[in-house]
Design an enzyme around this catalytic site. Structure first.
Site, PDB file in Angstrom:
ATOM      1  N   CYS A  92      -3.480  -1.452  10.756  1.00 61.16           N
ATOM      2  CA  CYS A  92      -3.249  -2.026   9.434  1.00 61.16           C
ATOM      3  C   CYS A  92      -2.990  -3.421   9.413  1.00 61.16           C
ATOM      4  CB  CYS A  92      -1.905  -1.212   9.201  1.00 61.16           C
ATOM      5  SG  CYS A  92      -1.937   0.159   8.664  1.00 61.16           S
ATOM      6  N   CYS A 116       0.733  -1.290  -0.111  1.00 61.96           N
ATOM      7  CA  CYS A 116      -0.119  -0.010   0.062  1.00 61.96           C
ATOM      8  C   CYS A 116       0.800   1.186   0.042  1.00 61.96           C
ATOM      9  CB  CYS A 116      -0.767   0.031   1.369  1.00 61.96           C
ATOM     10  SG  CYS A 116      -2.255  -1.169   1.266  1.00 61.96           S
TER      11      CYS A 116
END
Lengths: 107, 278
Positions: free
Chosen positions: B239, B197
């Site tokens: 996350c 990401c």
């Protein structure tokens, strides 16, 4: 020890000046819409009123509703003509209030 | 703009020419817009960009104004704690360190630090608790408690505006490598690494959110989603959960190593603690 409200008022100003006042009150602002892990509703617990007075006279009054996020921030303007003190009172759903005051010298 | 284009088109038609209407001003891309914004100037170094530049202007307003930034209510609390005597030794932070503004300047860059006692890296929070228990004889604070968040933010606030510059050589080197490995290791059901990401897709959308570069120069941040400040380890847990991986504990070795690596990644950017993020 609880967190304290933050207020910004200029310490001095000239007569007739427009000053900005910024306020922030520490509060969770629980909306009453959320559920806990057991599926029960967490009761609503928010600040529902902000009252600002200047030398005892009402200046700003605001009704707060559940969609306002935690630690509500309010800023507004005021034309000052005399020295005095601003008093800020936030009242929550349990009837408890957070109070603070700030004084200003107007020359 | 529309009218001008229309005007040109009709004018050309009037002359009986073949018209091909091309937009006169090309639109800026998102990346160019961010780079051109004067507010972002101090938040970008080279190709590194703080999370600040990915935020909406309203969120950035909150961060830029210390009264509007709610994290400061926690910092005010910590300032009181700084000079409050606690524990058996009858001491406060201030009895040894005196003025927080002077004593803690630049300290944000010193942690996570190699600790010869435990032969591991320790985060700032661990250090604070160690000082509390050993020097003050007071109870340690929980990682995510109001006091700890406030104190960590207060200490890091003293480095605000200084560039991130952390030591990764010497005894910290193997831990730095471990952090780097963690960062690039795919994990969870979605089989994604941090880098997938925050390196490969920084600036792109993940659903409705813009992915940032994952710079940690603003932690502990006031996060609007949490409605309170949070440590960087809390962010790591979030996350990890999002890629359906089992998260580690706050203060665990894995996360502390990762924190060191991420601080190195952010080096050169200015400290922004307490930042506001969405």
């Amino acid at each position: 020890m609880a967190r304290k409200p933050r207020v910004k008022v200029p310490s001095s100003a000239k007569k007739g000046d427009v000053i900005q006042i910024k306020t922030l009150a520490p509060h969770k602002m629980e909306t009453g819409q959320r559920k806990n892990k057991k599926g029960k509703k967490i009761p609503r617990f928010i600040i529902n009123k902000l009252e600002v007075t200047f030398n005892g006279k009402p200046l700003v009054t605001a009704d707060l509703h559940p969609a306002i996020s935690a630690n509500p921030y309010f800023a507004f303007f005021n034309r000052v003509t005399e020295s005095g003190s601003f008093k800020f009172v936030w009242t929550d759903d349990k009837g408890k209030s957070i109070t603070t005051s700030k004084s200003i010298k107007v020359a | 703009m529309k009218y001008r284009t229309l005007y040109i088109c009709t004018a050309l038609l009037g002359f009986g020419l073949v018209v091909s209407c091309t937009p006169i001003v090309e639109e800026m891309t998102e990346v160019e817009k961010r780079a051109a914004d004067p507010r972002n100037k101090t938040h970008m170094v080279g190709d590194k960009a703080s999370g600040y530049v990915y935020m909406t202007s309203q969120t950035r307003d909150m961060q830029d104004d210390d009264i509007a930034n709610p994290a400061f209510t926690w910092i005010d609390l910590a300032e009181e704690k700084w000079s409050k005597v606690e524990g058996k030794a009858g001491k406060s932070c201030a009895s040894c360190h005196q003025d927080v503004n002077k004593a803690m300047k630049g300290v944000a860059n010193k942690y996570p630090q190699y600790d010869p006692e435990s032969k591991k890296l320790i985060a700032l929070q661990v250090k604070i608790n160690r000082e509390r228990t050993k020097r003050m004889g007071a109870k340690p604070w929980k990682w995510e408690s109001d006091q700890m968040l406030g104190m960590a933010a207060l200490v890091k606030l003293q480095s605000r505006g200084m560039p991130v510059n952390v030591k990764i050589d010497g005894p910290a080197k193997p831990f730095f490598e471990k952090g780097k490995e963690f960062y690039n290791q795919r994990r969870g059901l979605l089989d994604m690494a941090c880098a997938n990401c925050h390196v490969d897709n920084a600036g792109n959308m993940a659903r409705s959110n813009v992915l940032s570069q994952g710079m940690i120069n603003g932690f502990p941040v006031y996060r609007l989603k949490w409605q309170k400040p949070g440590s960087v380890h809390r962010r790591f847990i979030g996350c990890n959960k999002q890629v359906r991986a089992t998260p580690y504990k706050r203060g665990s070795e894995e996360y502390t190593n990762l924190e060191l690596f991420l601080m190195w990644r952010a080096s050169g950017l200015n400290w922004e603690t307490p930042a506001v993020r969405n």
